[in-house]
Design a protein around this motif. Structure first.
Motif, PDB file in Angstrom:
ATOM      1  N   ALA A  22      -0.910   7.111  12.492  1.00  0.00           N
ATOM      2  CA  ALA A  22      -2.263   6.738  12.085  1.00  0.00           C
ATOM      3  C   ALA A  22      -2.334   6.516  10.577  1.00  0.00           C
ATOM      4  CB  ALA A  22      -3.255   7.827  12.508  1.00  0.00           C
ATOM      5  N   ILE A  23      -1.717   7.410   9.800  1.00  0.00           N
ATOM      6  CA  ILE A  23      -1.721   7.256   8.344  1.00  0.00           C
ATOM      7  C   ILE A  23      -1.049   5.953   7.941  1.00  0.00           C
ATOM      8  CG2 ILE A  23      -0.528   8.121   6.272  1.00  0.00           C
ATOM      9  CD1 ILE A  23      -3.140   9.474   6.648  1.00  0.00           C
ATOM     10  N   LYS A  24       0.039   5.607   8.605  1.00  0.00           N
ATOM     11  CA  LYS A  24       0.743   4.365   8.300  1.00  0.00           C
ATOM     12  C   LYS A  24      -0.151   3.156   8.575  1.00  0.00           C
ATOM     13  CE  LYS A  24       4.257   2.980  10.894  1.00  0.00           C
ATOM     14  NZ  LYS A  24       5.608   2.824  11.480  1.00  0.00           N
ATOM     15  N   GLU A  25      -0.864   3.180   9.687  1.00  0.00           N
ATOM     16  CA  GLU A  25      -1.741   2.065  10.052  1.00  0.00           C
ATOM     17  C   GLU A  25      -2.952   1.974   9.121  1.00  0.00           C
ATOM     18  OE1 GLU A  25      -0.595   2.281  14.826  1.00  0.00           O
ATOM     19  OE2 GLU A  25      -2.396   3.276  14.068  1.00  0.00           O
ATOM     20  N   ILE A  26      -3.547   3.117   8.803  1.00  0.00           N
ATOM     21  CA  ILE A  26      -4.701   3.119   7.903  1.00  0.00           C
ATOM     22  C   ILE A  26      -4.295   2.644   6.514  1.00  0.00           C
ATOM     23  CG2 ILE A  26      -6.424   4.575   6.761  1.00  0.00           C
ATOM     24  CD1 ILE A  26      -6.273   6.369   9.340  1.00  0.00           C
ATOM     25  N   THR A  27      -3.123   3.082   6.054  1.00  0.00           N
ATOM     26  CA  THR A  27      -2.646   2.675   4.735  1.00  0.00           C
ATOM     27  C   THR A  27      -2.470   1.170   4.653  1.00  0.00           C
ATOM     28  OG1 THR A  27      -1.514   4.790   4.390  1.00  0.00           O
ATOM     29  CG2 THR A  27      -0.799   2.941   3.033  1.00  0.00           C
ATOM     30  N   LEU A  28      -1.870   0.570   5.669  1.00  0.00           N
ATOM     31  CA  LEU A  28      -1.681  -0.881   5.657  1.00  0.00           C
ATOM     32  C   LEU A  28      -3.028  -1.593   5.699  1.00  0.00           C
ATOM     33  CD1 LEU A  28      -0.002  -3.445   5.715  1.00  0.00           C
ATOM     34  CD2 LEU A  28       0.236  -3.170   8.201  1.00  0.00           C
ATOM     35  N   GLY A  29      -3.923  -1.179   6.591  1.00  0.00           N
ATOM     36  CA  GLY A  29      -5.227  -1.820   6.684  1.00  0.00           C
ATOM     37  C   GLY A  29      -6.026  -1.699   5.404  1.00  0.00           C
ATOM     38  N   ALA A  30      -6.005  -0.505   4.799  1.00  0.00           N
ATOM     39  CA  ALA A  30      -6.729  -0.302   3.551  1.00  0.00           C
ATOM     40  C   ALA A  30      -6.129  -1.144   2.435  1.00  0.00           C
ATOM     41  CB  ALA A  30      -6.714   1.174   3.170  1.00  0.00           C
ATOM     42  N   SER A  31      -4.806  -1.290   2.425  1.00  0.00           N
ATOM     43  CA  SER A  31      -4.141  -2.104   1.396  1.00  0.00           C
ATOM     44  C   SER A  31      -4.526  -3.575   1.530  1.00  0.00           C
ATOM     45  CB  SER A  31      -2.620  -1.944   1.509  1.00  0.00           C
ATOM     46  OG  SER A  31      -2.230  -0.611   1.292  1.00  0.00           O
ATOM     47  N   ILE A  32      -4.671  -4.053   2.747  1.00  0.00           N
ATOM     48  CA  ILE A  32      -5.083  -5.443   2.971  1.00  0.00           C
ATOM     49  C   ILE A  32      -6.512  -5.654   2.483  1.00  0.00           C
ATOM     50  CG2 ILE A  32      -5.671  -7.114   4.782  1.00  0.00           C
ATOM     51  CD1 ILE A  32      -3.219  -5.989   6.339  1.00  0.00           C
ATOM     52  N   LEU A  33      -7.395  -4.703   2.789  1.00  0.00           N
ATOM     53  CA  LEU A  33      -8.793  -4.816   2.385  1.00  0.00           C
ATOM     54  C   LEU A  33      -9.002  -4.534   0.898  1.00  0.00           C
ATOM     55  CD1 LEU A  33     -10.483  -3.060   5.440  1.00  0.00           C
ATOM     56  CD2 LEU A  33     -10.342  -5.512   4.995  1.00  0.00           C
ATOM     57  N   ALA A  34      -7.957  -4.076   0.202  1.00  0.00           N
ATOM     58  CA  ALA A  34      -8.081  -3.676  -1.200  1.00  0.00           C
ATOM     59  C   ALA A  34      -8.128  -4.849  -2.161  1.00  0.00           C
ATOM     60  CB  ALA A  34      -6.933  -2.750  -1.588  1.00  0.00           C
ATOM     61  N   THR A  35      -8.099  -6.070  -1.658  1.00  0.00           N
ATOM     62  CA  THR A  35      -8.310  -7.274  -2.473  1.00  0.00           C
ATOM     63  C   THR A  35      -7.334  -7.382  -3.641  1.00  0.00           C
ATOM     64  OG1 THR A  35     -10.053  -6.148  -3.738  1.00  0.00           O
ATOM     65  CG2 THR A  35     -10.757  -7.480  -1.871  1.00  0.00           C
ATOM     66  N   GLY A  36      -6.079  -7.055  -3.369  1.00  0.00           N
ATOM     67  CA  GLY A  36      -5.042  -7.201  -4.388  1.00  0.00           C
ATOM     68  C   GLY A  36      -4.869  -6.000  -5.274  1.00  0.00           C
ATOM     69  N   GLY A  37      -5.740  -4.991  -5.148  1.00  0.00           N
ATOM     70  CA  GLY A  37      -5.644  -3.795  -5.970  1.00  0.00           C
ATOM     71  C   GLY A  37      -5.300  -2.584  -5.136  1.00  0.00           C
TER      72      GLY A  37
END
Length: 385
Positions: A22-37
């Motif tokens: 779950a942490i791996k999936e949330i990390t990837l999703g959050a990184s995508i939504l992070a708009t380059g930051g």
């Protein structure tokens, strides 16, 4: 008292246990939504793994199950993403910041809340929740990442960043309390981060459960989780990563995203976290179109995060709407701090959450705040014309 004692006290029976997958999936999703930051996601991921490997549990709860009278706050990092990569933290920095905030408030935290969607700042809240034996709440203040402390739905709906406790890995502690002046809190916090060497670790936005429910981006972590799941699933079945991600967003948020460009970086202008840039990473990149976009040019401006994108001189997205540049083969975000000449990616633009699109929100983090002589136009209108 541990996390399950807290849930029992609250009468909460529905919760989600966050494991390594779950942490791996949330990390990837959050990184995508992070708009380059959002910083290097491996830092947040490894931090959360450490907490789980120590036998501590991470539990996420729905915001509507949080009592009105509890205290919650955001553990996060603030400063230059490049400095973060060059100066990885000790494991004590968040504990020092949270303990100092609790002492200043005279009350203990009963929950953590992610500051934003980002590979570091989302996951720090999970790691801290596990460390302190409290739940992490399925919210954040943006459902994207933004460069300045006051750029949240919390501020635009009446909650303030003060007090904020800022620490560094030498255990220096600064308490910032500017009452309701969030812009001054940002300026002081930024100067403190620069004095610390470009990066700081903060406990910020203390708020009640009632305020949390009324002002946050609700269920934002579930949105990030579904985005991450979709990309991992697409990799396994060799499906179109971008389309699967956009499909997940339609399902979980009922919004339409747009694939507007595919190309390679042919020019970069960038300044890293210096005094002249107030600790931000600033600049612009040019991308040359490939495949069906051959012959077109995309320009992206950024301040830690992508802010504005033009294709052949036509504006396609403005803040607070989201811009993601994704590796077309892996779905991994191409961040502003790691991009290089020749990187190839697909540009996707997405609508910001409605709590970010209020008049106060457009004033606080719309295009004119960042110095663009442009009125905000929703991404849907810009890409349906």
């Amino acid at each position: 008292m541990g996390v399950y004692d807290i849930l029992k006290e609250w009468g909460v029976k529905n919760y989600r246990v966050i494991d390594r997958q779950a942490i791996k999936e949330i990390t990837l999703g959050a990184s995508i939504l992070a708009t380059g930051g959002g910083g290097d996601p491996d830092i947040g991921l490894l931090w959360a793994y450490k907490v789980l490997d120590e036998g501590k549990e991470i539990v996420m709860v729905d915001p509507m199950d949080v009592p009105d009278d509890i205290l919650a706050a955001s553990p996060a990092c603030l400063g230059s993403a490049l400095c973060l990569t060059e100066k990885p933290p000790s494991s004590k920095v968040l504990t020092i910041a949270i303990d100092a905030l609790q002492k200043y408030m005279g009350k203990n935290l009963k929950a953590t809340i992610p500051l934003e969607c980002g590979g570091v700042n989302s996951i720090l809240a999970y790691a801290a929740a596990g460390e302190y034996g409290v739940p992490v709440v399925d919210v954040d203040g943006m459902n994207r990442a933004f460069p300045e402390l006051q750029m949240t739905s919390w501020v635009t709906h009446g909650v303030h960043a003060s007090p904020t406790v800022s620490v560094d890995d030498r255990e220096n502690i600064t308490v910032i309390d500017t009452l309701d002046n969030d812009h001054v809190a940002e300026m002081i916090a930024r100067k403190v981060a620069m004095a610390y060497g470009g990066i700081s670790w903060v406990a910020t936005y203390p708020m009640s459960g009632k305020e949390l429910k009324e002002t946050s981006i609700l269920n934002s972590q579930s949105i990030a989780w579904e985005v991450g799941k979709a990309v991992f699933a697409a990799r396994e079945k060799h499906a179109d990563l971008i389309e699967e991600m956009l499909k997940a967003l339609r399902q979980v948020r009922n919004v339409e995203g747009y694939k507007i460009f595919k190309g390679k970086i042919i020019d970069i202008g960038r300044e890293f976290g210096s005094e002249s840039t107030k600790g931000f990473t600033l600049g612009k990149i040019i991308m040359e179109g490939i495949n069906e976009y051959k012959g077109s040019i995309a320009e992206l401006n950024f301040q830690n995060e992508w802010l504005i994108v033009k294709v052949d001189g036509v504006v396609k997205c403005l803040p607070p709407d989201l811009i993601a540049v994704l590796d077309s083969e892996t779905g991994e975000p191409i961040r502003t701090d790691i991009m290089k000449y020749g990187y190839r990616g697909t540009i996707v633009v997405l609508p910001a959450h409605e709590r970010m699109r209020t008049p106060k929100g457009i004033e606080t983090f719309g295009p004119r705040y960042f110095g663009y002589d442009l009125d905000y136009v929703p991404v849907e209108e810009l890409n349906q014309r």
